[in-house]
Design a protein around this motif. Structure first.
Motif, PDB file in Angstrom:
ATOM      1  N   PRO A 132       0.809  -1.232  -0.070  1.00  0.00           N
ATOM      2  CA  PRO A 132      -0.055   0.010  -0.060  1.00  0.00           C
ATOM      3  C   PRO A 132       0.712   1.308   0.027  1.00  0.00           C
ATOM      4  O   PRO A 132       0.229   2.282  -0.531  1.00  0.00           O
ATOM      5  N   MET A 133       1.956   1.475   0.673  1.00  0.00           N
ATOM      6  CA  MET A 133       2.834   2.506   0.974  1.00  0.00           C
ATOM      7  C   MET A 133       3.903   2.432   0.119  1.00  0.00           C
ATOM      8  O   MET A 133       5.063   1.707   0.636  1.00  0.00           O
ATOM      9  N   LEU A 134       4.266   3.294  -0.917  1.00  0.00           N
ATOM     10  CA  LEU A 134       5.545   3.343  -1.186  1.00  0.00           C
ATOM     11  C   LEU A 134       6.332   4.646  -0.528  1.00  0.00           C
ATOM     12  O   LEU A 134       6.100   5.912  -1.113  1.00  0.00           O
ATOM     13  N   ALA A 135       7.054   4.456   0.512  1.00  0.00           N
ATOM     14  CA  ALA A 135       7.500   5.553   1.340  1.00  0.00           C
ATOM     15  C   ALA A 135       9.140   5.703   1.125  1.00  0.00           C
ATOM     16  O   ALA A 135       9.089   6.504  -0.022  1.00  0.00           O
ATOM     17  N   THR A 136       9.730   5.111   1.486  1.00  0.00           N
ATOM     18  CA  THR A 136      11.399   5.458   1.040  1.00  0.00           C
ATOM     19  C   THR A 136      11.769   4.775  -0.132  1.00  0.00           C
ATOM     20  O   THR A 136      12.550   5.120  -0.771  1.00  0.00           O
ATOM     21  N   HIS A 191      10.457  10.164  10.317  1.00  0.00           N
ATOM     22  CA  HIS A 191      10.260   8.879  10.663  1.00  0.00           C
ATOM     23  C   HIS A 191       9.941   7.977   9.561  1.00  0.00           C
ATOM     24  O   HIS A 191       9.693   6.475   9.671  1.00  0.00           O
ATOM     25  N   GLY A 192       9.993   8.523   8.525  1.00  0.00           N
ATOM     26  CA  GLY A 192       9.701   7.604   6.966  1.00  0.00           C
ATOM     27  C   GLY A 192       8.299   7.744   6.727  1.00  0.00           C
ATOM     28  O   GLY A 192       7.800   6.729   5.651  1.00  0.00           O
ATOM     29  N   TYR A 193       7.206   8.288   7.434  1.00  0.00           N
ATOM     30  CA  TYR A 193       5.896   8.322   7.150  1.00  0.00           C
ATOM     31  C   TYR A 193       5.695   9.278   6.058  1.00  0.00           C
ATOM     32  O   TYR A 193       6.149  10.593   5.993  1.00  0.00           O
ATOM     33  N   ILE A 194       4.428   8.821   5.288  1.00  0.00           N
ATOM     34  CA  ILE A 194       4.211   9.732   4.059  1.00  0.00           C
ATOM     35  C   ILE A 194       3.193  10.781   4.773  1.00  0.00           C
ATOM     36  O   ILE A 194       2.323  10.465   5.267  1.00  0.00           O
ATOM     37  N   LEU A 195       3.470  12.132   4.048  1.00  0.00           N
ATOM     38  CA  LEU A 195       2.419  13.221   4.684  1.00  0.00           C
ATOM     39  C   LEU A 195       1.857  13.624   3.514  1.00  0.00           C
ATOM     40  O   LEU A 195       2.438  13.642   2.364  1.00  0.00           O
ATOM     41  N   LEU A 198      -1.656   8.431   5.362  1.00  0.00           N
ATOM     42  CA  LEU A 198      -2.706   7.631   6.068  1.00  0.00           C
ATOM     43  C   LEU A 198      -2.444   7.051   7.305  1.00  0.00           C
ATOM     44  O   LEU A 198      -3.195   6.080   7.837  1.00  0.00           O
ATOM     45  N   GLY A 199      -1.165   7.230   7.716  1.00  0.00           N
ATOM     46  CA  GLY A 199      -0.741   6.672   8.895  1.00  0.00           C
ATOM     47  C   GLY A 199       0.005   5.239   8.474  1.00  0.00           C
ATOM     48  O   GLY A 199       0.530   5.077   7.385  1.00  0.00           O
ATOM     49  N   ASP A 200       0.091   4.573   9.537  1.00  0.00           N
ATOM     50  CA  ASP A 200       0.551   3.043   9.330  1.00  0.00           C
ATOM     51  C   ASP A 200      -0.403   2.002   8.666  1.00  0.00           C
ATOM     52  O   ASP A 200      -1.357   1.631   9.166  1.00  0.00           O
ATOM     53  N   ALA A 201      -0.029   1.523   7.385  1.00  0.00           N
ATOM     54  CA  ALA A 201      -1.242   0.906   6.664  1.00  0.00           C
ATOM     55  C   ALA A 201      -1.218  -0.571   7.336  1.00  0.00           C
ATOM     56  O   ALA A 201      -2.302  -0.805   7.299  1.00  0.00           O
ATOM     57  N   GLY A 202      -0.188  -0.805   7.656  1.00  0.00           N
ATOM     58  CA  GLY A 202      -0.405  -2.551   8.209  1.00  0.00           C
ATOM     59  C   GLY A 202      -1.239  -2.150   9.616  1.00  0.00           C
ATOM     60  O   GLY A 202      -2.123  -3.194   9.742  1.00  0.00           O
ATOM     61  N   ASP A 203      -0.984  -1.252  10.403  1.00  0.00           N
ATOM     62  CA  ASP A 203      -1.665  -1.137  11.720  1.00  0.00           C
ATOM     63  C   ASP A 203      -3.222  -0.891  11.463  1.00  0.00           C
ATOM     64  O   ASP A 203      -4.002  -1.455  12.137  1.00  0.00           O
TER      65      ASP A 203
HETATM   66  N1  URA Z   1       4.375   2.804   5.765  1.00  0.00           N
HETATM   67  C1  URA Z   1       3.243   2.985   6.100  1.00  0.00           C
HETATM   68  O1  URA Z   1       2.359   2.295   6.610  1.00  0.00           O
HETATM   69  N2  URA Z   1       2.807   4.474   6.448  1.00  0.00           N
HETATM   70  C2  URA Z   1       3.544   5.237   5.763  1.00  0.00           C
HETATM   71  O2  URA Z   1       3.193   6.462   5.946  1.00  0.00           O
HETATM   72  C3  URA Z   1       4.933   4.883   5.343  1.00  0.00           C
HETATM   73  C4  URA Z   1       5.391   3.709   5.325  1.00  0.00           C
END
Ligand code: URA
Length: 209
Positions: A132-136, A191-195, A198-203
């Motif tokens: 779901p998330m392409l972050a770093t 912290h490598g989260y996308i702004l 939507l937060g931590d997709a796994g959680d």
């Molecule tokens: N992984 C996530 O679940 N959320 C982010 O914003 C970045 C990485």
């Protein structure tokens, strides 16, 4: 350079906005991701090759078209990638499924593989990697590099949200892999989260927070 496909369909954008909201329940977040992945699968499979087949309708013989070649492989990057599987399999029910698990080594910050299971005959298959998330972009690039060792016919990468940093890393490492996403957000935080993200997709998929 690979192509970045941003899927701007109104249904996709509407559902993504619902998912971003912090008070969306685990149940609705999961259901929306499931619906979105079905919609995104239409776009991702748009160029699948077809072959002519002779069939009998109740009235006569005709030439229809069916998808050509070996079955597609969906590869989930654990664990959040699993949120894409059911929705995509609804459209391509015959697809095979592979899994890759990576964690980040706290000392080197490099991705380390802890799980890798793929279908047979990968060299004859087209692969769609989902996360779901392409972050770093580091895990995605490492996952794609590992899958390339099996020499599949093609690889696409599908995510819900991308950060510009992650897109740049993927396109530099894998100029042959097209990226499909519902949105490219502003940036990553420290912290490598996308702004805005939507937060931590796994959680949010698994209700682990
Ligand atoms: N992984 C996530 O679940 N959320 C982010 O914003 C970045 C990485």
């Amino acid at each position: 350079m690979s192509t970045l496909h941003v899927i701007t369909h109104p249904l996709v954008q509407h559902k993504l906005t619902l998912m971003r909201q912090k008070d969306a329940s685990t149940n609705s977040f999961r259901r929306l991701l499931d619906e979105l992945s079905t919609l995104m699968a239409y776009e991702v499979t748009r160029d699948m090759p077809l072959q002519d087949v002779q069939i009998e309708t109740p009235l006569e013989t005709m030439t229809g078209q069916m998808i050509d070649g070996k079955k597609l492989v969906l590869v989930s990057i654990l664990r959040a990638g699993d949120g894409f599987l059911d929705g995509m399999l609804r459209v391509v029910p015959g697809a095979r499924v592979g899994h890759i698990g990576l964690y980040r080594d706290p000392a080197t910050l490099q991705p380390v593989e802890y799980y890798f299971k793929m279908p047979s005959e990968m060299s004859e298959r087209d692969v769609v990697v989902v996360d779901p998330m392409l972050a770093t972009g580091n895990s995605a690039a490492a996952a794609v590099a590992r899958i390339k060792q099996l020499k599949p016919k093609s690889i696409k990468f599908v995510c819900l949200l991308a950060a510009p940093e992650g897109v740049a890393v993927m396109q530099a490492a894998h100029p042959d892999v097209d990226i499909y996403t519902a949105a490219v957000d502003r940036c990553l935080n420290d912290h490598g989260y996308i702004l805005p993200g939507l937060g931590d997709a796994g959680d949010r998929i698994f209700g682990t927070k």
